[in-house]
Scaffold this motif. Structure first.
Motif, PDB file in Angstrom:
ATOM      1  N   VAL A  39       0.829  -1.200   0.000  1.00 41.35           N
ATOM      2  CA  VAL A  39       0.000   0.000   0.000  1.00 41.35           C
ATOM      3  C   VAL A  39       0.867   1.255   0.000  1.00 41.35           C
ATOM      4  CG1 VAL A  39      -1.705   1.291   1.371  1.00 41.35           C
ATOM      5  CG2 VAL A  39      -1.830  -1.195   1.232  1.00 41.35           C
ATOM      6  N   ARG A  40       2.018   1.177   0.627  1.00 41.58           N
ATOM      7  CA  ARG A  40       2.923   2.309   0.793  1.00 41.58           C
ATOM      8  C   ARG A  40       4.298   1.876   0.281  1.00 41.58           C
ATOM      9  NH1 ARG A  40       2.782   6.827   4.070  1.00 41.58           N
ATOM     10  NH2 ARG A  40       0.832   6.153   4.964  1.00 41.58           N
ATOM     11  N   SER A  41       5.106   2.849  -0.049  1.00 38.85           N
ATOM     12  CA  SER A  41       6.466   2.598  -0.511  1.00 38.85           C
ATOM     13  C   SER A  41       7.447   3.156   0.510  1.00 38.85           C
ATOM     14  CB  SER A  41       6.668   3.285  -1.860  1.00 38.85           C
ATOM     15  OG  SER A  41       7.958   3.057  -2.344  1.00 38.85           O
ATOM     16  N   LEU A  42       8.641   2.604   0.551  1.00 36.72           N
ATOM     17  CA  LEU A  42       9.656   3.150   1.439  1.00 36.72           C
ATOM     18  C   LEU A  42       9.948   4.596   1.048  1.00 36.72           C
ATOM     19  CD1 LEU A  42      11.762   2.788   3.682  1.00 36.72           C
ATOM     20  CD2 LEU A  42      13.331   1.940   1.945  1.00 36.72           C
ATOM     21  N   ILE A  43      10.162   4.838  -0.239  1.00 34.32           N
ATOM     22  CA  ILE A  43      10.403   6.187  -0.752  1.00 34.32           C
ATOM     23  C   ILE A  43       9.320   6.466  -1.779  1.00 34.32           C
ATOM     24  CG2 ILE A  43      12.017   7.703  -1.954  1.00 34.32           C
ATOM     25  CD1 ILE A  43      14.209   5.698  -0.923  1.00 34.32           C
ATOM     26  N   GLY A  44       8.573   7.535  -1.575  1.00 35.88           N
ATOM     27  CA  GLY A  44       7.461   7.801  -2.477  1.00 35.88           C
ATOM     28  C   GLY A  44       6.911   9.199  -2.326  1.00 35.88           C
ATOM     29  N   LEU A  45       5.627   9.329  -2.581  1.00 36.15           N
ATOM     30  CA  LEU A  45       4.962  10.625  -2.620  1.00 36.15           C
ATOM     31  C   LEU A  45       4.474  11.056  -1.237  1.00 36.15           C
ATOM     32  CD1 LEU A  45       2.795   9.973  -5.781  1.00 36.15           C
ATOM     33  CD2 LEU A  45       4.975  11.173  -5.668  1.00 36.15           C
ATOM     34  N   TYR A  46       4.336  12.347  -1.088  1.00 33.40           N
ATOM     35  CA  TYR A  46       3.712  12.940   0.092  1.00 33.40           C
ATOM     36  C   TYR A  46       2.245  13.163  -0.253  1.00 33.40           C
ATOM     37  CZ  TYR A  46       3.179  16.044   4.114  1.00 33.40           C
ATOM     38  OH  TYR A  46       2.792  16.601   5.294  1.00 33.40           O
ATOM     39  N   PRO A  47       1.324  12.858   0.649  1.00 36.43           N
ATOM     40  CA  PRO A  47      -0.095  13.038   0.315  1.00 36.43           C
ATOM     41  C   PRO A  47      -0.433  14.483  -0.058  1.00 36.43           C
ATOM     42  CG  PRO A  47       0.169  11.866   2.389  1.00 36.43           C
ATOM     43  CD  PRO A  47       1.520  12.347   1.990  1.00 36.43           C
ATOM     44  N   ASP A  48      -1.113  14.649  -1.175  1.00 35.71           N
ATOM     45  CA  ASP A  48      -1.627  15.958  -1.585  1.00 35.71           C
ATOM     46  C   ASP A  48      -2.961  15.752  -2.282  1.00 35.71           C
ATOM     47  OD1 ASP A  48      -0.954  15.043  -4.109  1.00 35.71           O
ATOM     48  OD2 ASP A  48       0.473  16.617  -4.558  1.00 35.71           O
ATOM     49  N   PRO A  57       2.153   6.591  -1.782  1.00 35.36           N
ATOM     50  CA  PRO A  57       2.663   7.390  -0.673  1.00 35.36           C
ATOM     51  C   PRO A  57       3.882   6.686  -0.076  1.00 35.36           C
ATOM     52  CG  PRO A  57       0.545   6.390  -0.112  1.00 35.36           C
ATOM     53  CD  PRO A  57       0.821   6.076  -1.546  1.00 35.36           C
ATOM     54  N   GLY A  58       4.822   7.456   0.426  1.00 33.55           N
ATOM     55  CA  GLY A  58       6.045   6.872   0.953  1.00 33.55           C
ATOM     56  C   GLY A  58       6.277   7.199   2.411  1.00 33.55           C
ATOM     57  N   ILE A  59       7.107   6.385   3.038  1.00 36.71           N
ATOM     58  CA  ILE A  59       7.540   6.688   4.400  1.00 36.71           C
ATOM     59  C   ILE A  59       8.412   7.934   4.367  1.00 36.71           C
ATOM     60  CG2 ILE A  59       8.965   5.870   6.321  1.00 36.71           C
ATOM     61  CD1 ILE A  59       7.923   3.070   5.782  1.00 36.71           C
ATOM     62  N   THR A  60       9.204   8.054   3.318  1.00 36.63           N
ATOM     63  CA  THR A  60       9.973   9.268   3.090  1.00 36.63           C
ATOM     64  C   THR A  60       9.912   9.600   1.602  1.00 36.63           C
ATOM     65  OG1 THR A  60      12.043  10.431   3.554  1.00 36.63           O
ATOM     66  CG2 THR A  60      12.238   8.176   2.735  1.00 36.63           C
ATOM     67  N   GLY A  61      10.357  10.791   1.239  1.00 36.13           N
ATOM     68  CA  GLY A  61      10.326  11.207  -0.160  1.00 36.13           C
ATOM     69  C   GLY A  61      10.862  12.621  -0.297  1.00 36.13           C
ATOM     70  N   LEU A  62      10.772  13.164  -1.495  1.00 36.17           N
ATOM     71  CA  LEU A  62      11.287  14.512  -1.748  1.00 36.17           C
ATOM     72  C   LEU A  62      10.649  15.550  -0.826  1.00 36.17           C
ATOM     73  CD1 LEU A  62      11.648  15.158  -5.588  1.00 36.17           C
ATOM     74  CD2 LEU A  62      13.395  15.301  -3.829  1.00 36.17           C
ATOM     75  N   VAL A  63       9.346  15.494  -0.677  1.00 32.39           N
ATOM     76  CA  VAL A  63       8.665  16.471   0.182  1.00 32.39           C
ATOM     77  C   VAL A  63       9.050  16.261   1.636  1.00 32.39           C
ATOM     78  CG1 VAL A  63       6.415  17.326   0.938  1.00 32.39           C
ATOM     79  CG2 VAL A  63       6.756  16.690  -1.447  1.00 32.39           C
ATOM     80  N   HIS A  64       9.134  15.005   2.062  1.00 29.10           N
ATOM     81  CA  HIS A  64       9.464  14.698   3.452  1.00 29.10           C
ATOM     82  C   HIS A  64      10.809  15.302   3.859  1.00 29.10           C
ATOM     83  CE1 HIS A  64       6.698  11.519   2.157  1.00 29.10           C
ATOM     84  NE2 HIS A  64       6.313  11.438   3.421  1.00 29.10           N
ATOM     85  N   ILE A  65      11.801  15.214   2.973  1.00 28.62           N
ATOM     86  CA  ILE A  65      13.131  15.731   3.321  1.00 28.62           C
ATOM     87  C   ILE A  65      13.218  17.244   3.162  1.00 28.62           C
ATOM     88  CG2 ILE A  65      14.310  13.562   2.827  1.00 28.62           C
ATOM     89  CD1 ILE A  65      15.286  14.809   0.182  1.00 28.62           C
TER      90      ILE A  65
END
Length: 105
Positions: A39-48, A57-65
């Protein structure tokens, strides 16, 4: 496949943190289980608000960092679009390294 293997290897660590009983630890546990379920990826999208055909959606990603609490909704959407358009293993590795370095620094 990489997400599932990483989640499987990280579950014992997350499980130890879960034993502390904090709300944050339980949320982290839930996210890792979602990675195992696909359902989720380790690195992926931030919910918008934008619906995309690609990306999870990811646990981390570009937006997260990029500290999402300080970003406008347009910037979040732009970073998510950039991630989908420019997706590569090198980009995922860069994001993961930045996330790890940010936590230690």
């Amino acid at each position: 496949l990489v997400d599932i293997i990483t989640a499987f290897l990280a579950l014992p660590i997350v499980g130890l943190r879960l034993s502390l009983g904090s709300k944050v630890a339980r949320e982290n546990w839930r996210r890792w289980v979602e990675v195992l379920k696909g359902v989720r990826s380790l690195i992926g999208l931030y919910p918008d608000e934008k619906q995309r055909g690609a990306g999870k959606p990811g646990i981390t990603g570009l937006v997260h960092i990029s500290r999402p609490e300080s970003l406008s909704s347009q910037t979040i959407e732009h970073l998510n679009d950039y991630y989908v358009d420019e997706y590569s293993l090198a980009l995922d590795i860069e994001i993961l390294l930045k996330q790890l370095l940010r936590r230690r620094g």
